[in-house]
Design a protein around this motif. Structure first.
Motif, PDB file in Angstrom:
ATOM      1  N   GLU A 228       0.807  -1.221   0.000  1.00  0.00           N
ATOM      2  CA  GLU A 228       0.000   0.000   0.000  1.00  0.00           C
ATOM      3  C   GLU A 228       0.841   1.273   0.000  1.00  0.00           C
ATOM      4  OE1 GLU A 228      -4.131   0.351   0.738  1.00  0.00           O
ATOM      5  OE2 GLU A 228      -3.068  -0.395  -1.017  1.00  0.00           O
TER       6      GLU A 228
ATOM      7  N   SER B 220      -0.443  14.689  -6.090  1.00  0.00           N
ATOM      8  CA  SER B 220      -0.131  14.906  -4.672  1.00  0.00           C
ATOM      9  C   SER B 220       0.389  16.326  -4.459  1.00  0.00           C
ATOM     10  CB  SER B 220       0.918  13.893  -4.203  1.00  0.00           C
ATOM     11  OG  SER B 220       0.403  12.589  -4.212  1.00  0.00           O
TER      12      SER B 220
ATOM     13  N   SER C 202      -7.097  12.145  -3.735  1.00  0.00           N
ATOM     14  CA  SER C 202      -7.966  11.094  -4.271  1.00  0.00           C
ATOM     15  C   SER C 202      -7.474  10.616  -5.634  1.00  0.00           C
ATOM     16  CB  SER C 202      -9.410  11.591  -4.374  1.00  0.00           C
ATOM     17  OG  SER C 202      -9.490  12.707  -5.246  1.00  0.00           O
TER      18      SER C 202
ATOM     19  N   ASN D 171      -4.078   8.736  -5.194  1.00  0.00           N
ATOM     20  CA  ASN D 171      -4.263   7.354  -4.733  1.00  0.00           C
ATOM     21  C   ASN D 171      -4.835   6.466  -5.835  1.00  0.00           C
ATOM     22  OD1 ASN D 171      -3.295   7.751  -2.133  1.00  0.00           O
ATOM     23  ND2 ASN D 171      -5.280   8.426  -1.353  1.00  0.00           N
TER      24      ASN D 171
ATOM     25  N   ARG E 110      -2.948   3.040  -7.056  1.00  0.00           N
ATOM     26  CA  ARG E 110      -3.566   1.724  -7.051  1.00  0.00           C
ATOM     27  C   ARG E 110      -3.492   1.029  -8.417  1.00  0.00           C
ATOM     28  NH1 ARG E 110      -6.335   0.467  -2.530  1.00  0.00           N
ATOM     29  NH2 ARG E 110      -6.792   2.147  -1.056  1.00  0.00           N
TER      30      ARG E 110
END
Length: 308
Positions: free
Chosen positions: A90, A289, A295, A298, A302
């Motif tokens: 993660e 970022s 959002s 991320n 992912r």
């Protein structure tokens, strides 16, 4: 619960050895069925369900289940190691490092635990000797494992440095011989590779441009990198690599919105180059970022496929 502490390492740690890439989990569901028949308690159910959720990349659920296991058995080393691995995937490196350290301190001679810790630290751009991690470095097995990890990563200088601080033994001398042999082969390979690159550069102007851009990137000459990559994009508009380089250079010069526009264009030309695609996703995540858009950042993180 003492029996569980013996069984769980056998279930979880029988994996292929090392590699910066991610290792595929064993058949978790089948193993869970076998053990749950004999040990059917909340801890077992949470633990194996966590492994299952990790296997299907539902990492938030896996973390929550493993934390529930910690509430039941706070000192379970295997749970610490699993938490470290999930947090590592993660990209929550500080949390991963915290649990990896705990696992190594509980079992200093465990090769897999140490390998996870080394990966956590390296992903933060550092190394074990630079971090304030109080490991029992007087433990000969731990140091031997560390040398082996560096050897498997082809980080031969560090491997030799660790071995130089150890007493001579059959193990250290054998590993040292393997490292030195690999270093000799690597020198020959690099020489051959340079000849091939030079030949390809003469035949293929794209390869020549890629080499020039790579040199500028290493030197961190971002204004020149931006200029040359922009020219490469004009000359070869269907080459996503040049867009990636340009986006990288724009990120490094704090032109984040421009970087996003260029990197999104790169995606239009992508085919099946997963390592390059991962780099583009990472640059997009960095740009978002920097623009305080977590959002979207991320979402791109992912998309990164581990193991490439």
């Amino acid at each position: 619960m003492k029996i569980l502490k013996i069984i769980f390492p056998l279930v979880v740690l029988i994996y292929p050895l090392l590699g910066v890439g991610q290792v595929k989990d064993m058949d978790i569901e089948e193993s869970a069925d076998v053990f749950l028949e004999e040990y059917s308690d909340t801890f077992q159910e949470n633990f194996f369900e966590a492994l299952k959720q990790k296997g299907i990349e539902n990492y938030d659920k896996a973390i929550n289940l493993l934390l529930e296991c910690k509430l039941i058995d706070a000192d379970n080393t295997v749970v610490d190691h699993e938490l470290a691995k999930v947090y590592l995937v993660e990209k929550q490196y500080s949390m991963a490092q915290e649990y990896a350290v705990s696992a190594v301190l509980s079992d200093p001679e465990n090769l897999w635990y140490l390998n996870t810790l080394v990966s956590c630290i390296q992903m933060q751009g550092s190394s074990l000797d630079q971090m304030n991690v109080n490991l029992p470095m007087t433990n000969k097995t731990l140091k031997g494992n560390l040398a082996l990890i560096y050897f498997k990563q082809k980080n031969y200088d560090k491997a030799l440095s660790v071995l130089s601080d150890m007493d001579k033994s059959t193990y250290t001398e054998g590993l040292k011989a393997k490292i030195e042999d690999s270093m000799k082969k690597n020198v020959v390979h690099i020489k051959k590779e340079k000849v091939v690159v030079q030949q390809e550069t003469r035949k293929n102007p794209i390869e020549g441009l890629k080499q020039q851009l790579a040199d500028l990137m290493v030197k961190k000459e971002y204004p020149e990198l931006t200029k040359l990559s922009a020219q490469a994009m004009e000359d070869f508009p269907a080459q996503p690599y040049f867009y990636y380089i340009n986006g990288h250079a724009l990120n490094k010069t704090s032109k984040f919105k421009e970087a996003i526009e260029v990197l999104e264009t790169a995606l239009d030309y992508m085919l099946d180059d997963i390592p390059l695609l991962n780099k583009i996703y990472q640059e997009l995540a960095d740009a978002h970022s920097a623009l305080n858009n977590p959002s979207k950042a991320n979402a791109y993180l992912r998309k990164i496929k581990p193991g490439f």
